[in-house]
Write an enzyme that holds these catalytic residues in place. Structure first.
Site, mmCIF file in Angstrom:
data_model
loop_
_atom_site.group_PDB
_atom_site.id
_atom_site.type_symbol
_atom_site.label_atom_id
_atom_site.label_comp_id
_atom_site.label_asym_id
_atom_site.label_seq_id
_atom_site.Cartn_x
_atom_site.Cartn_y
_atom_site.Cartn_z
ATOM 1 N N HIS A 20 -61.249 -70.964 -1.977
ATOM 2 C CA HIS A 20 -59.901 -70.553 -0.883
ATOM 3 C C HIS A 20 -58.961 -69.156 -1.513
ATOM 4 C CE1 HIS A 20 -57.491 -69.419 3.010
ATOM 5 N NE2 HIS A 20 -56.810 -69.115 2.035
ATOM 6 N N GLU A 21 -58.454 -70.022 -3.209
ATOM 7 C CA GLU A 21 -57.739 -68.917 -3.402
ATOM 8 C C GLU A 21 -58.219 -67.428 -4.322
ATOM 9 O OE1 GLU A 21 -54.178 -69.299 -2.704
ATOM 10 O OE2 GLU A 21 -54.486 -70.337 -1.650
ATOM 11 N N HIS A 54 -59.013 -64.335 -1.859
ATOM 12 C CA HIS A 54 -58.259 -63.573 -2.394
ATOM 13 C C HIS A 54 -57.848 -62.945 -3.012
ATOM 14 C CE1 HIS A 54 -56.179 -64.531 1.149
ATOM 15 N NE2 HIS A 54 -55.663 -67.041 1.109
ATOM 16 N N GLU A 88 -56.504 -64.416 5.620
ATOM 17 C CA GLU A 88 -56.922 -65.447 5.709
ATOM 18 C C GLU A 88 -58.654 -65.623 5.997
ATOM 19 O OE1 GLU A 88 -55.236 -67.692 4.617
ATOM 20 O OE2 GLU A 88 -53.554 -66.194 4.125
HETATM 21 ZN ZN LIG Z 1 -54.801 -67.593 2.609
#
Ligand SMILES: [Zn+2]
Length: 272
Positions: free
Chosen positions: A123-124, A127, A194
């Site tokens: 997830h990170e 980004h 997100e």
């Molecule tokens: Zn996030």
């Protein structure tokens, strides 16, 4: 009027500072390229590293090493990847632009297993690979060039509104890196970002050989473990029913990716 009252030397200095300010602001385009953003992130990352206590837990470090390496590889991005495990009770992990990763020891017991770490890092990292927040970084860089003058003030200002330990540890730093870091740590990604990071993150962990169902379970665990007070990582990544629903919806596709992964680790090792 002001110029008339000050001496020639000070006048010269003042003109020089104004000129440098204009020059620097002019040189920095409104849309700095990725290289510029990554260079600033690298500087900020080095500052965080220098100010942090790096964990000596060999087992956890080895785990962060192998998971970060696998996620980085599957991201397909040729970043100058770096990662560190910071000794801190904070339940947090992040990835700055250009692939600069940090994991805080406080998150490890909540994760419970290696696959959950892969989910969070997926997830990170998403980004960073998707350039989320690029406009905000661009503004920070503009500010930072002027920050040759006001950098110190920005760092002190950071102390006033920082909510996380990672942000606070930067206080007292002057200059460009601190300005960038303050922007980074204070940033809230949009809901659209997100959702995208959740989707790509789940695919990344699956391709890296970790069971993608764990992406759903880990956010639930983190919410429970926090006991009311949301941990740092959830304060910037708001959890919701919608999020779980999305992750469940994407699961069949991610499972396919997992099944075609060259190496499979399942849930990986347990985190003690
Ligand atoms: Zn996030």
């Amino acid at each position: 009027m002001l110029l008339e009252k000050i001496g020639p030397m000070k006048k010269l200095l003042l003109i020089f500072s104004l000129l440098s300010f204009i020059l620097f602001s002019g040189c920095s385009s409104l849309d700095p390229d990725q290289k510029e953003i990554n260079a600033m992130a690298q500087e900020a990352y080095n500052e965080v590293k220098a100010k942090s206590k790096i964990s000596k837990n060999a087992e956890w470090k080895a785990m962060v090493d192998r998971v970060a390496k696998r996620i980085a590889k599957e991201s397909g991005h040729d970043f100058d990847w770096e990662w560190m495990l910071i000794e801190s009770p904070e339940v947090n992990a992040w990835c700055m632009p250009g692939g600069k990763i940090a994991v805080y020891t406080g998150i490890m017991p909540v994760l419970q297993n290696e696959a959950a770490l892969a989910a969070v890092l997926g997830h990170e990292v998403a980004h960073a690979t998707e350039n989320h927040g690029k406009e905000r970084y661009a503004r920070a860089i503009k500010g930072n060039l002027a920050g040759l003058v006001i950098g110190g003030a920005a760092a002190v200002g950071g102390q006033l509104f920082c909510q996380s330990e990672s942000c606070r540890l930067l206080t007292g730093l002057g200059g460009a890196a601190a300005g960038f870091a303050i922007t980074f740590f204070d940033m809230k990604y949009s809901r659209k970002d997100e959702v995208e990071a959740d989707k790509i993150g789940q695919r990344l962990m699956a391709k890296a050989g970790y069971q993608p169902d764990e992406a759903i379970k880990v956010w639930e665990r983190m919410k429970k473990a926090s006991g009311g007070e949301p941990p740092e990582i959830l304060s910037t990544h708001p959890s919701s029913e919608r999020r779980m629903e999305n992750l469940r919806q994407w699961l069949p596709q991610s499972k396919e990716l997992y099944h075609s992964a060259s190496e499979k680790y399942g849930l990986g090792e347990r985190i003690q």
